[in-house]
Design a protein around this motif. Structure first.
Motif, PDB file in Angstrom:
ATOM      1  N   HIS A 173     -51.300  -6.626  32.162  1.00  0.00           N
ATOM      2  CA  HIS A 173     -51.644  -8.066  31.756  1.00  0.00           C
ATOM      3  C   HIS A 173     -50.820  -8.859  31.145  1.00  0.00           C
ATOM      4  CE1 HIS A 173     -56.023  -7.044  32.642  1.00  0.00           C
ATOM      5  NE2 HIS A 173     -55.729  -5.797  31.832  1.00  0.00           N
ATOM      6  N   LYS A 176     -48.797 -10.969  33.848  1.00  0.00           N
ATOM      7  CA  LYS A 176     -49.545 -12.058  34.156  1.00  0.00           C
ATOM      8  C   LYS A 176     -49.534 -13.248  33.016  1.00  0.00           C
ATOM      9  CE  LYS A 176     -53.327 -10.317  37.076  1.00  0.00           C
ATOM     10  NZ  LYS A 176     -54.729  -9.903  36.818  1.00  0.00           N
ATOM     11  N   ALA A 177     -49.571 -12.770  32.051  1.00  0.00           N
ATOM     12  CA  ALA A 177     -49.563 -13.687  30.702  1.00  0.00           C
ATOM     13  C   ALA A 177     -48.428 -14.488  30.663  1.00  0.00           C
ATOM     14  CB  ALA A 177     -49.811 -12.928  29.352  1.00  0.00           C
ATOM     15  N   GLN A 196     -54.775 -18.751  27.032  1.00  0.00           N
ATOM     16  CA  GLN A 196     -55.296 -17.821  28.322  1.00  0.00           C
ATOM     17  C   GLN A 196     -54.423 -16.388  28.385  1.00  0.00           C
ATOM     18  OE1 GLN A 196     -54.758 -20.673  31.298  1.00  0.00           O
ATOM     19  NE2 GLN A 196     -56.761 -21.601  31.372  1.00  0.00           N
ATOM     20  N   ALA A 197     -53.275 -16.801  27.959  1.00  0.00           N
ATOM     21  CA  ALA A 197     -52.209 -15.621  28.036  1.00  0.00           C
ATOM     22  C   ALA A 197     -52.704 -14.502  26.825  1.00  0.00           C
ATOM     23  CB  ALA A 197     -50.785 -16.070  27.614  1.00  0.00           C
ATOM     24  N   GLU A 200     -55.756 -13.001  28.159  1.00  0.00           N
ATOM     25  CA  GLU A 200     -55.263 -11.991  29.486  1.00  0.00           C
ATOM     26  C   GLU A 200     -54.882 -10.596  28.590  1.00  0.00           C
ATOM     27  OE1 GLU A 200     -55.697 -12.581  32.682  1.00  0.00           O
ATOM     28  OE2 GLU A 200     -54.889 -10.474  32.930  1.00  0.00           O
ATOM     29  N   LYS A 203     -57.596  -8.209  27.498  1.00  0.00           N
ATOM     30  CA  LYS A 203     -58.441  -7.413  28.506  1.00  0.00           C
ATOM     31  C   LYS A 203     -58.219  -5.931  28.617  1.00  0.00           C
ATOM     32  CE  LYS A 203     -58.927 -11.376  31.865  1.00  0.00           C
ATOM     33  NZ  LYS A 203     -58.293 -11.791  33.166  1.00  0.00           N
TER      34      LYS A 203
END
Ligand code: SF4
Length: 379
Positions: A173, A176-177, A196-197, A200, A203
């Motif tokens: 994650h 992705k962040a 959003q990061a 992420e 999660k």
């Protein structure tokens, strides 16, 4: 039809995830950020082959990054320079000469960080060939914001990876962040990407009951921030249920060296270093020695389970700080693990030392908790 003007490709050496910040500034001023392959064993052997044997590890890795960048097509290689009492002040000239001797005639440029905003401004002006103060200010601001966000994400990674249920999930994650932050090219987009990061990384499924140890990592800033050179120290410790906190970060450095006083909140790392290191070391002796001495006192003050001091072999300031630690024992009752890294450092022996240190901290913590409980029942 006239051909579009080719953007010049500029490369900086790696140090952890700092490439996200400098790439943002370069793109903003119209240059192409050439990101060399992340530091690897190949980078290390290239750098080692062309370096004096006793020079510190960061020099070898930076030289290796530059060789890979030039071979990959970078037009400019940019070096962060600073004055100071240690070898860092000489790095720039030595690297430039080494590249020339090897026949790499790429353009070499320096960014003098201790000149603050002015140093960054002059650098962007030279590299872009433009003279647009508003554009340069925007480039500097987006780079600084990204540095702070990346450090925040690394703190989240340390929290989640020490508690994750499935090994490697937090890192997945996190990557992705990072991509979200890298792709945001305006302040508005960056603020959205930041939220959003963080969501992420959150999660990651965690085990809230896992027994967690807290460890600060101090030492020479390059090694503290760069996972290749510290052999993934934070990741290895997270697997053992340890949440790490980097005492030296790029955002902390920016607060001391770049950000004007009126925009700072609270005590900076350097200010705290002078305050807490005073009984043991009264002046800055170069590198990060003063900060490291104070970090031990700071970790002790906060009741942290242990502190790891990581330094490159032959690093003069860190040899000094390691020699001060025994004198701190009288006032600081905290386990300290000194780790010295060079190109010869093997992973197996290093992991054994980490496991032994974690064992020691865990037994010490349990013993302290038990004595505390017994003292409470006696009352
Ligand atoms: S602080 Fe240490 S590792 Fe860094 S440049 Fe100075 S001597 Fe080398």
């Amino acid at each position: 039809m006239t051909e579009p003007k080719k953007k010049i490709k500029v490369a900086f050496p790696h140090m952890g995830i700092i490439y996200i910040a400098w790439a943002a500034a370069l793109r903003k001023v119209g240059c192409e950020a050439f990101i060399p392959p992340y530091t690897s064993k190949k980078t290390l052997s290239l750098g080692t082959k062309y370096s004096p044997e006793a020079i510190c590890l960061p020099y070898k890795l930076i030289l290796g990054n530059f060789i890979e960048a030039i071979e990959g097509g970078a037009d400019y290689v940019a070096m962060i320079s600073s004055p100071g009492c240690c070898r860092l002040g000489e790095y720039g000239n030595c690297i430039k000469n080494a590249l020339d001797d090897m026949g790499y005639h790429a353009n070499y440029i320096e960014l003098t960080l201790y000149d603050g905003i002015k140093g960054m401004y002059d650098f962007l002006k030279k590299i872009s060939g433009k003279n647009d103060p508003v554009l340069f200010l925007r480039a500097i601001l987006i780079a600084i914001r990204k540095v702070f966000i990346c450090d925040e994400l690394e703190r989240k990674l340390a929290y989640y990876s020490a508690r994750e249920v499935r090994q490697g999930e937090a890192e997945k994650h996190f990557l992705k962040a990072l991509k979200m932050i890298d792709e945001a090219n305006t302040t508005k987009k960056l603020l959205k990407a930041q939220k959003q990061a963080i969501a992420e990384i959150a999660k990651t499924e965690i085990d809230p009951k896992r027994e967690i140890l807290h460890v600060d990592i101090t030492g020479e800033i390059y090694l503290v921030c760069d996972s290749f050179s510290n052999q993934n120290l934070a990741k290895e410790l997270a697997k053992m249920g340890v949440e790490t906190r980097k005492s030296l970060t790029v955002s902390g450095f920016l607060k001391d060296a770049i950000i004007p006083k009126i925009f700072r909140k609270g005590e900076t790392h350097l200010q705290r270093a002078f305050r807490l290191a005073k009984p043991y070391l009264s002046r800055d002796i170069g590198g990060d020695a003063l900060e490291c001495v104070s970090d031990v006192a700071y970790a002790n003050e906060r009741g942290i389970d242990g502190i790891i001091h990581i330094s490159p072999f032959t690093c003069m300031p860190e040899i000094m700080s390691q020699n001060i630690f025994p004198a701190m024992r009288e006032n600081c009752d905290i386990p300290i693990l000194p780790l010295i890294m060079d190109e010869q450092t093997g992973k197996a022996g290093y992991l054994t030392r980490l496991e032994a240190f974690v064992d020691l901290m865990r037994r010490r913590k349990r013993k302290n908790q038990l004595s505390q409980k017994q003292a409470e029942t006696v009352k």
